[in-house]
Design an enzyme around this catalytic site. Structure first.
Site, mmCIF file in Angstrom:
data_model
loop_
_atom_site.group_PDB
_atom_site.id
_atom_site.type_symbol
_atom_site.label_atom_id
_atom_site.label_comp_id
_atom_site.label_asym_id
_atom_site.label_seq_id
_atom_site.Cartn_x
_atom_site.Cartn_y
_atom_site.Cartn_z
ATOM 1 N N ARG A 125 0.867 -1.189 0.005
ATOM 2 C CA ARG A 125 0.010 -0.143 0.106
ATOM 3 C C ARG A 125 0.989 1.198 0.233
ATOM 4 O O ARG A 125 1.813 1.335 0.840
ATOM 5 C CB ARG A 125 -0.918 -0.062 1.178
ATOM 6 C CG ARG A 125 -1.989 0.899 1.197
ATOM 7 C CD ARG A 125 -2.966 1.149 2.308
ATOM 8 N NE ARG A 125 -2.310 1.887 3.404
ATOM 9 C CZ ARG A 125 -1.934 1.178 4.589
ATOM 10 N NH1 ARG A 125 -2.660 0.431 5.040
ATOM 11 N NH2 ARG A 125 -0.972 2.213 5.374
ATOM 12 N N GLU A 144 5.160 6.908 2.429
ATOM 13 C CA GLU A 144 5.834 5.581 2.386
ATOM 14 C C GLU A 144 5.362 4.551 1.784
ATOM 15 O O GLU A 144 3.890 4.665 1.265
ATOM 16 C CB GLU A 144 6.079 5.196 3.913
ATOM 17 C CG GLU A 144 4.854 4.655 4.592
ATOM 18 C CD GLU A 144 4.728 3.755 5.711
ATOM 19 O OE1 GLU A 144 5.702 3.096 5.921
ATOM 20 O OE2 GLU A 144 4.011 3.653 6.436
ATOM 21 N N ASN A 146 4.243 0.506 2.101
ATOM 22 C CA ASN A 146 4.123 -0.696 2.895
ATOM 23 C C ASN A 146 4.146 -1.878 2.261
ATOM 24 O O ASN A 146 3.266 -2.185 1.588
ATOM 25 C CB ASN A 146 2.938 -0.547 3.926
ATOM 26 C CG ASN A 146 2.675 0.623 4.675
ATOM 27 O OD1 ASN A 146 3.254 0.930 5.893
ATOM 28 N ND2 ASN A 146 1.763 1.613 3.964
ATOM 29 N N SER A 151 -2.855 -2.888 6.161
ATOM 30 C CA SER A 151 -4.123 -3.420 6.527
ATOM 31 C C SER A 151 -5.264 -2.439 6.190
ATOM 32 O O SER A 151 -4.947 -1.528 5.599
ATOM 33 C CB SER A 151 -4.067 -3.491 7.952
ATOM 34 O OG SER A 151 -3.520 -2.287 8.594
ATOM 35 N N LYS A 305 12.442 2.234 5.425
ATOM 36 C CA LYS A 305 12.805 3.657 5.124
ATOM 37 C C LYS A 305 14.109 4.088 4.332
ATOM 38 O O LYS A 305 14.039 4.987 3.755
ATOM 39 C CB LYS A 305 12.516 4.397 6.335
ATOM 40 C CG LYS A 305 11.156 4.004 7.384
ATOM 41 C CD LYS A 305 9.938 4.780 6.725
ATOM 42 C CE LYS A 305 8.525 4.663 7.935
ATOM 43 N NZ LYS A 305 7.956 3.492 7.692
ATOM 44 N N LYS A 364 13.001 9.766 10.828
ATOM 45 C CA LYS A 364 12.191 8.387 10.749
ATOM 46 C C LYS A 364 13.195 7.230 11.089
ATOM 47 O O LYS A 364 14.237 7.075 10.363
ATOM 48 C CB LYS A 364 11.645 8.094 9.186
ATOM 49 C CG LYS A 364 10.579 9.118 9.148
ATOM 50 C CD LYS A 364 9.805 8.660 7.787
ATOM 51 C CE LYS A 364 8.606 9.513 7.572
ATOM 52 N NZ LYS A 364 7.838 8.882 6.364
ATOM 53 N N GLU A 368 7.552 0.395 11.612
ATOM 54 C CA GLU A 368 6.333 0.568 11.048
ATOM 55 C C GLU A 368 5.391 0.485 11.987
ATOM 56 O O GLU A 368 5.747 0.339 13.428
ATOM 57 C CB GLU A 368 6.093 -0.873 10.318
ATOM 58 C CG GLU A 368 7.365 -1.041 9.027
ATOM 59 C CD GLU A 368 7.103 0.047 8.046
ATOM 60 O OE1 GLU A 368 6.182 0.502 7.692
ATOM 61 O OE2 GLU A 368 8.427 0.284 7.456
ATOM 62 N N GLY A 369 4.173 0.720 11.604
ATOM 63 C CA GLY A 369 3.241 0.746 12.495
ATOM 64 C C GLY A 369 2.726 2.143 13.271
ATOM 65 O O GLY A 369 1.714 2.196 13.976
ATOM 66 N N ARG A 450 -7.355 7.636 5.357
ATOM 67 C CA ARG A 450 -7.474 7.809 6.752
ATOM 68 C C ARG A 450 -7.264 9.248 6.981
ATOM 69 O O ARG A 450 -6.443 9.925 6.388
ATOM 70 C CB ARG A 450 -5.990 6.799 7.140
ATOM 71 C CG ARG A 450 -6.431 5.274 7.222
ATOM 72 C CD ARG A 450 -4.730 4.715 7.441
ATOM 73 N NE ARG A 450 -3.808 5.360 6.704
ATOM 74 C CZ ARG A 450 -2.576 4.861 7.083
ATOM 75 N NH1 ARG A 450 -2.302 4.282 7.892
ATOM 76 N NH2 ARG A 450 -1.821 5.085 6.220
HETATM 77 P P1 ADP Z 1 4.884 4.027 9.598
HETATM 78 O O1 ADP Z 1 5.588 2.952 8.924
HETATM 79 O O2 ADP Z 1 5.078 4.027 11.290
HETATM 80 O O3 ADP Z 1 3.526 4.064 9.290
HETATM 81 P P2 ADP Z 1 5.047 6.581 8.238
HETATM 82 O O4 ADP Z 1 6.163 7.089 7.204
HETATM 83 O O5 ADP Z 1 3.793 6.121 7.507
HETATM 84 O O6 ADP Z 1 5.547 5.377 9.115
HETATM 85 O O7 ADP Z 1 4.642 7.478 9.208
HETATM 86 C C1 ADP Z 1 3.682 7.750 10.253
HETATM 87 C C2 ADP Z 1 2.817 8.768 10.045
HETATM 88 O O8 ADP Z 1 3.433 9.900 10.497
HETATM 89 C C3 ADP Z 1 2.104 9.023 8.673
HETATM 90 O O9 ADP Z 1 0.972 8.004 8.620
HETATM 91 C C4 ADP Z 1 1.922 10.486 8.457
HETATM 92 O O10 ADP Z 1 0.736 10.806 9.443
HETATM 93 C C5 ADP Z 1 2.908 10.956 9.436
HETATM 94 N N1 ADP Z 1 4.244 11.354 8.557
HETATM 95 C C6 ADP Z 1 5.263 10.538 8.169
HETATM 96 N N2 ADP Z 1 5.883 11.179 7.088
HETATM 97 C C7 ADP Z 1 5.465 12.479 7.197
HETATM 98 C C8 ADP Z 1 5.874 13.532 6.269
HETATM 99 N N3 ADP Z 1 6.834 13.334 5.526
HETATM 100 N N4 ADP Z 1 5.324 14.548 6.484
HETATM 101 C C9 ADP Z 1 4.176 14.697 7.417
HETATM 102 N N5 ADP Z 1 3.709 13.738 7.995
HETATM 103 C C10 ADP Z 1 4.303 12.665 7.746
HETATM 104 MG MG MG Z 2 2.794 4.543 7.467
#
Ligand code: ADP
Ligand code: MG
Length: 474
Positions: A125, A144, A146, A151, A305, A364, A368-369, A450
């Site tokens: 996703r 990102e 996944n 899910s 990442k 980052k 995940e999660g 979401r």
């Molecule tokens: P995870 O693998 O924990 O889901 P993500 O990279 O999806 O990691 O980051 C988790 C959440 O953080 C995202 O759903 C988003 O709400 C926020 N986020 C992540 N990267 C960014 C970004 N570059 N700018 C703004 N918000 C971000």
């Molecule tokens: Mg995410």
């Protein structure tokens, strides 16, 4: 965009009435989760959190996200087959991050032994936000991708009916009829079914590998149901079951509780807390087998990442997808600024920039999660502490994406009804199947929106921050 439902948003009695209908509709449609108190029993369940109103999504960006999904499928698959790329990209990370190192060791061990698996199934996703440029024009920017345990493809197919009814209750039948149908779980199941068929044993089963705590079981049941509809047997097992009662025969066929497993669909195994020593051994056993793993360990590593950050380097996509200039252009258009914190001048410079201006970035780790990233003052403090230590190479930096907020109501069990400023994240599900060198399926399988209140920088639905939504394409 912010003004989409302006006329009803402040009409409190109408909102109250609609919210009561919405909650019952969600229960009726099966937008369900088990409760925190009883995460492993279905005696008491509740609705999964969701928005009262669908959120606006610009049609050009919605289409762009769908149009690039097959390209991302190809890219992830190409990375997973490129030993040298994974090795060089993750070289610094595995030194600093034990979890990535352990996954990587299994990856290397399986390659050395020779892959028994010949059919490959990817379910991913790709998540985006709509970055608001200086002139106010939104742009699609990837958060990102996944590649393991992505899910909510099941529950999200059921929010359309809920939001359609809410809009009707609020006197908007025309708008209700404009909501797009969406059923990712069907597309996911089609991919699993194809992989099962190519594995080639009528009596073999599909094994959902699930966590000890199974609050999100209904989301998974949606996919299971599609498989049962096709007369494919589904079993649910934990790493522990595999450790205790799993084995390989001479041809590396996988057996669990006496049943041959054709496909292992991981809804588990993506964070360190999923593993103790026995679970690592179970993971190794699964990876060594000829069963189709969704994902195999190389594909899980392709979703780190660190890999995401390396993809944004000039020339990397060209190396991974030779001769596919158009796909590369579509992929690259979705990239936000991503920066390596590897030791050296480049890393020193970006670390200093982020410390001076933390609100421009997200820090980052390889996790995940949800709930793992660092922002603002916390980002500054952590980066300051690790700036001269190799520990910093377990992180990457990313430009912070800044979407335009919109008002909505987030419906959550036991929470008061109140308006919030919200931002949304759009995910597109991708499914592909490869047999040997030949791609036999490559599809976009549906979407997930979401939405969360702006005061939360991070976190998904499972983390208790974001809620399910339905796009209203404008
Ligand atoms: P995870 O693998 O924990 O889901 P993500 O990279 O999806 O990691 O980051 C988790 C959440 O953080 C995202 O759903 C988003 O709400 C926020 N986020 C992540 N990267 C960014 C970004 N570059 N700018 C703004 N918000 C971000
Ligand atoms: Mg995410």
């Amino acid at each position: 965009m912010a003004a989409l439902w302006e006329d009803v948003l402040r009409d409190e009695p109408a909102i109250r009435e609609a919210a009561a209908v919405a909650v019952d509709a969600a229960l009726l449609e099966g937008v369900l989760m088990r409760t925190e108190g009883e995460p492993n029993a279905s005696d008491v369940v509740n609705y999964a959190p969701f928005t009262l109103l669908p959120s606006a999504v610009p049609s050009a960006l919605f289409e762009q996200a769908y149009a690039v999904q097959q390209d991302f499928n190809l890219l992830v698959d190409a990375i997973s087959q490129n030993k040298e790329f994974l090795e060089s990209t993750l070289a610094s990370t595995v030194k600093a991050d034990d979890f990535t190192a352990r996954l990587f060791r299994i990856h290397m061990q399986v390659l050395e032994e020779g892959l028994a698996q010949s059919v490959f199934l990817g379910i991913n996703r790709s998540d985006y936000m709509f970055d608001c440029g200086v002139d106010g024009t939104p742009a699609l920017k990837q958060i990102e991708i996944n590649t393991i345990a992505a899910s909510f493809g099941g529950l999200t197919s059921r929010t359309v009916a809920v939001h359609g009814q809410v809009l009707k209750v609020l006197g908007k039948p025309k708008e209700a009829s404009r909501l797009l149908p969406n059923n990712p779980s069907k597309g996911l199941a089609l991919g699993i079914a194809k992989a099962w068929e190519l594995y080639g044993s009528q009596s073999a089963v599909v094994m959902f590998l699930v966590e000890e705590v199974q609050r999100n079981i209904f989301d998974q049941r949606c996919v299971e149901k599609e498989l049962w509809n096709r007369n494919i047997r589904v079993i649910r097992k934990r790493f522990r079951d595999v450790f205790e009662r799993g084995s390989l025969d001479d041809a590396k066929r996988l057996y669990v509780d006496g049943q041959e497993v054709a496909v292992v669909y991981y809804r588990e195994g993506y964070v360190p807390k999923n593993y103790d020593q026995q679970n690592w051994e179970a993971r190794l056993l699964l990876e060594r087998s000829r069963a189709v793993k969704c994902p195999d360990i190389a594909t899980q590593l392709a979703g780190t990442k660190k890999v995401q950050q390396e993809l944004s380097r000039p020339g990397t996509l060209e190396r991974l997808l030779p001769g596919r200039a158009e796909a590369i252009a579509r992929i690259r258009a979705t990239f936000a600024g991503l920066y390596s914190l590897d030791m050296g001048e480049e890393g020193d410079k970006i670390a200093a920039t982020a410390i001076a201006d933390p609100d421009r970035f997200v820090l980052k780790p390889q996790r995940e999660g949800g709930g793992n990233n660092l922002y603002g003052e916390e980002l500054r403090q952590v980066l300051e502490k690790i700036r001269d230590s190799p520990e910093r190479t377990s992180y990457i930096l990313m430009d912070k994406i800044k979407p335009q907020p919109a008002v909505n109501y987030l419906l959550r069990a036991h929470s008061p009804l109140q308006a919030s400023e919200c931002i949304s994240e759009l995910g597109i599900f991708g499914v592909y199947v490869r047999q040997g060198k030949e791609m036999v399926m490559n599809k976009a399988a549906g979407h997930l929106l979401r939405t969360k209140a702006v005061e939360h920088a991070d976190g998904g639905v499972a983390a208790g921050v974001a809620v399910l939504d339905t796009p209203y394409v404008v």
